[in-house]
Design an enzyme around this catalytic site. Structure first.
Site, PDB file in Angstrom:
ATOM      1  N   ASN A   1      18.345  56.163   4.153  1.00 48.30           N
ATOM      2  CA  ASN A   1      18.716  57.432   3.549  1.00 48.30           C
ATOM      3  C   ASN A   1      18.469  57.382   2.047  1.00 48.30           C
ATOM      4  OD1 ASN A   1      21.078  55.666   3.647  1.00 48.30           O
ATOM      5  ND2 ASN A   1      22.337  57.395   3.003  1.00 48.30           N
ATOM      6  N   CYS A  20      22.295  62.699  12.946  1.00 44.60           N
ATOM      7  CA  CYS A  20      22.822  64.042  12.681  1.00 44.60           C
ATOM      8  C   CYS A  20      22.001  65.072  13.464  1.00 44.60           C
ATOM      9  CB  CYS A  20      22.779  64.338  11.176  1.00 44.60           C
ATOM     10  SG  CYS A  20      21.122  64.662  10.526  1.00 44.60           S
ATOM     11  N   GLU A  26      16.584  58.298   9.573  1.00 42.15           N
ATOM     12  CA  GLU A  26      15.805  58.500  10.783  1.00 42.15           C
ATOM     13  C   GLU A  26      14.543  59.303  10.494  1.00 42.15           C
ATOM     14  OE1 GLU A  26      19.032  58.937  10.252  1.00 42.15           O
ATOM     15  OE2 GLU A  26      20.195  58.887  12.108  1.00 42.15           O
ATOM     16  N   GLU A  84      19.505  59.673  -1.180  1.00 44.92           N
ATOM     17  CA  GLU A  84      20.318  60.783  -1.677  1.00 44.92           C
ATOM     18  C   GLU A  84      19.772  61.325  -2.998  1.00 44.92           C
ATOM     19  OE1 GLU A  84      24.535  59.482   0.366  1.00 44.92           O
ATOM     20  OE2 GLU A  84      24.374  59.347  -1.796  1.00 44.92           O
TER      21      GLU A  84
END
Length: 160
Positions: free
Chosen positions: A62, A112, A75, A64
């Site tokens: 990830n 998610c 992912e 940010e």
């Protein structure tokens, strides 16, 4: 009116040693990616590693950004990286792991909704299921044999 009983199938592993050597390698790649994540705001790091049909492993984490929602999930970073480099190679497996700086993550962290939809697109595109493993920092590992188990009524390009 009739009731529908929708079921998903998952396998549960108590620890990494129950997995095959190849799947343990994929897990270690996901952990390595997780540990390189850029997550200064949430302090929640996620790593993902894909095994492609040709045997290669591609990972992502990830990323940010102070301007939410400009960041990206591990992912999708992994999937888009793999398919930009190897557009005609199928994804066989995906392994996801997560860690928090605030508390120990002891349960599996699944993709998610946006990641599930992205995975659904590529599973449909390649016309073969991809296995999805997910875990926390510690604890059990869950495995879905297809993205359909994560997203039973998935929207895909066959509807267009």
């Amino acid at each position: 009116m009739r009731n529908l009983d929708i079921r998903s199938h998952f396998e549960e592993y108590q620890d990494i040693n129950e997995l095959s050597i190849d799947d343990q390698e994929l897990y270690r790649s996901a952990v390595e990616a997780r540990d390189k994540a850029y997550a200064p705001y949430s302090e929640f790091s996620v790593g993902a590693a894909l095994r492609l049909e040709n045997g290669l492993i591609v990972s992502g984490n990830n990323q940010e950004n102070a301007a939410y929602p400009s960041g990206m999930c591990a992912e999708r970073v992994a999937v888009w990286s793999a398919l930009s480099q190897y557009p005609d190679v199928k994804i066989k497996k995906l392994f996801i792991t997560a860690r928090s700086e605030k508390k120990e993550v002891k349960r599996p962290v699944s993709p998610c909704g946006s990641c599930r939809q992205t995975l659904a697109e590529y599973e449909t595109r390649q016309k073969q299921p991809m296995e999805v493993y997910f875990t926390g920092e510690t604890g059990i590992i869950l495995k879905a044999t297809s993205v359909r188990d994560l997203l039973p009524f998935m929207f895909d390009n066959t509807l267009l």
